[in-house]
Design an enzyme around this catalytic site. Structure first.
Site, PDB file in Angstrom:
ATOM      1  CE1 TYR A 195       5.920   5.553  -0.360  1.00  0.00           C
ATOM      2  CE2 TYR A 195       5.797   7.128   1.371  1.00  0.00           C
ATOM      3  CZ  TYR A 195       5.102   6.800   0.932  1.00  0.00           C
ATOM      4  OH  TYR A 195       4.231   5.951   1.178  1.00  0.00           O
ATOM      5  NE  ARG A 221      -2.973   4.360  -4.572  1.00  0.00           N
ATOM      6  CZ  ARG A 221      -2.105   4.903  -4.071  1.00  0.00           C
ATOM      7  NH1 ARG A 221      -2.345   5.812  -2.955  1.00  0.00           N
ATOM      8  NH2 ARG A 221      -0.472   4.291  -3.719  1.00  0.00           N
ATOM      9  CE  LYS A 270       5.016  -1.483   3.287  1.00  0.00           C
ATOM     10  NZ  LYS A 270       4.133  -1.271   1.457  1.00  0.00           N
ATOM     11  CG  HIS A 297       1.734   0.082  -2.453  1.00  0.00           C
ATOM     12  ND1 HIS A 297       3.183   1.124  -1.760  1.00  0.00           N
ATOM     13  CD2 HIS A 297       0.993   1.613  -1.695  1.00  0.00           C
ATOM     14  CE1 HIS A 297       2.901   2.298  -1.680  1.00  0.00           C
ATOM     15  NE2 HIS A 297       2.260   2.702  -1.172  1.00  0.00           N
ATOM     16  NE  ARG A 308      -2.869   2.675  -1.005  1.00  0.00           N
ATOM     17  CZ  ARG A 308      -3.855   3.795  -0.585  1.00  0.00           C
ATOM     18  NH1 ARG A 308      -5.189   3.090  -0.490  1.00  0.00           N
ATOM     19  NH2 ARG A 308      -3.828   4.676  -0.507  1.00  0.00           N
ATOM     20  N   GLY A 318      -0.621  -7.035   2.509  1.00  0.00           N
ATOM     21  CA  GLY A 318      -1.113  -7.457   2.180  1.00  0.00           C
ATOM     22  C   GLY A 318      -2.674  -8.338   1.611  1.00  0.00           C
TER      23      GLY A 318
END
Length: 387
Positions: A134, A169, A260, A284, A287, A316
């Site tokens: 990241y 989440r 990504k 993701h 998510r 995914g």
């Protein structure tokens, strides 16, 4: 048949076993998605709309599943996706998964927030692996991690761009992972959950230490558990990142760059413009932003826009070798699987990941044969229909 005695044949079988073996908060962490989990469901459901076109009376006595991804020979068009906190699912799970991936001839991708470090994974074998990163606020840390990865033989960087902020989440909030649980909730999701899973407690809780984020341990010396590391990482996510920062990244990273988290043709073109050789169509795993399109439904427009200039992969909702075939028919060079290998390693360790990858390859080979193709390059849009 009791779940623990089940002989797993599919991703769902491994999921059922993992649900029994893992403390609830860890299973929910892997299994769950953002908000009401609409996109999580779309990711798998939309694969069923892609209909394989069966062909008969073709010579399919020899079916070759091998291809190349990021310039690397692979036994099939598939790689293991980065899974954060993977080492909490089984004892040193990332090491076990790397061994299984090596044996199966597919790439393994290590997460920034893995339990096992770059150095620990590099020690498994001399076979190369991919590394996911990241953009952190502290660019010196980014540069240092990249230097570490390069020095250990990593030549493919998977850079995640869809985490400017962490998605909401609900399962993680309820279980206390996201910091929203009451004291009683933390007890239920922590000690009591551990005690109700004694096998996990012994094998992972005690024998699987240290439970640090191996790649970040030197930057967060005061942290002693994954929750503290998650808090540090959350504060390091840089919401100000733009494509200019990816251009900077391209200038300091000497290897191949995969972006990504692309979910539109426009962003895919921007990624290629910033210097990426590959883009990964991804939401993701459902998510982040709930309600967005499934990855597989966006794949064709991304391929149409940048497929001549860059390698296009997707993740995914991939749950079988048949899904790998479907993605390839829509133009993907390959797929990444995350939840599937996470469930498998939680259920059966290295043997589980080996069994899963063996099943994927057999399913992929079977789909190719029954659709009348013998080489991966021959899988095209003519191999499927869409409902």
């Amino acid at each position: 048949m009791p779940t623990m005695n089940l002989v797993p044949a599919s991703t769902e079988d491994y999921r059922r076993i993992a649900e029994r073996k893992l403390p609830r908060f860890l299973f929910d962490y892997v299994d769950g998605g953002a908000f009401g989990e609409t996109t999580l469901a779309k990711n798998t459901a939309d694969f069923s709309k892609i209909v394989p076109q069966q062909r008969v009376m073709r010579d399919v006595s020899e079916v070759q599943t091998s291809t190349t991804l990021a310039g690397q020979e692979t036994a099939m068009p598939l790689a293991l996706a980065p899974v954060g906190m993977g080492g909490m699912l089984a004892r040193r799970a990332e090491v076990q998964a790397k061994r299984a991936a090596d044996a199966a001839g597919v790439p393994f991708t290590l997460s920034t927030v893995s339990i096992c470090s770059l150095e620990e994974i590099a020690a498994v074998s001399d076979k190369p692996f991919w590394f996911q990163l990241y953009m952190l606020r502290d660019r010196d840390i980014v540069t240092e991690i990249l230097d570490r990865a390069w020095g250990l033989g990593v030549r493919v960087l998977v850079f995640t761009v869809d985490l400017a902020v962490v998605g909401e989440r609900y399962r993680d909030v309820r279980n206390g992972i996201a910091g929203g649980a009451s004291a009683w909730g933390r007890i239920l999701s922590g000690p009591l959950s551990y005690l109700s899973h004694p096998t996990w407690l012994m094998d992972v809780g005690f024998k699987g230490k240290p439970h640090t984020f191996g790649n970040l341990a030197s930057y967060v010396p005061a942290a002693t558990n994954p929750t503290q590391y998650r808090e540090w990482v959350g504060n390091q996510f840089d919401a100000s990142v733009t494509w200019k920062d990816i251009e900077w990244l391209r200038s300091v990273w000497k290897g191949k760059l995969m972006i990504k988290g692309v979910l539109s043709a426009e962003d895919a073109a921007a990624a290629v413009g910033a210097g990426a050789e590959s883009v990964i169509v991804s939401n993701h795993g459902g998510r982040q932003l709930d309600g967005v399109a499934s990855s597989i439904s966006v794949l064709p427009e991304v391929v149409a826009r940048v497929g001549d200039a860059a390698e296009v992969l997707m993740d995914g909702g991939v749950r079988s070798g048949l899904d790998v075939f479907r993605a390839r028919a829509l133009g993907a060079s390959g797929v990444l699987i995350g939840r599937s290998w996470a469930f498998a390693v939680a259920a059966r360790g290295e043997a589980g990941v080996t069994g899963l990858l063996t099943a994927y390859r057999k399913e992929f080979q079977s789909a190719m044969a029954l659709c009348g193709v013998t080489n991966v390059a021959d899988i095209t849009c003519h191999s499927i229909a869409q409902t």
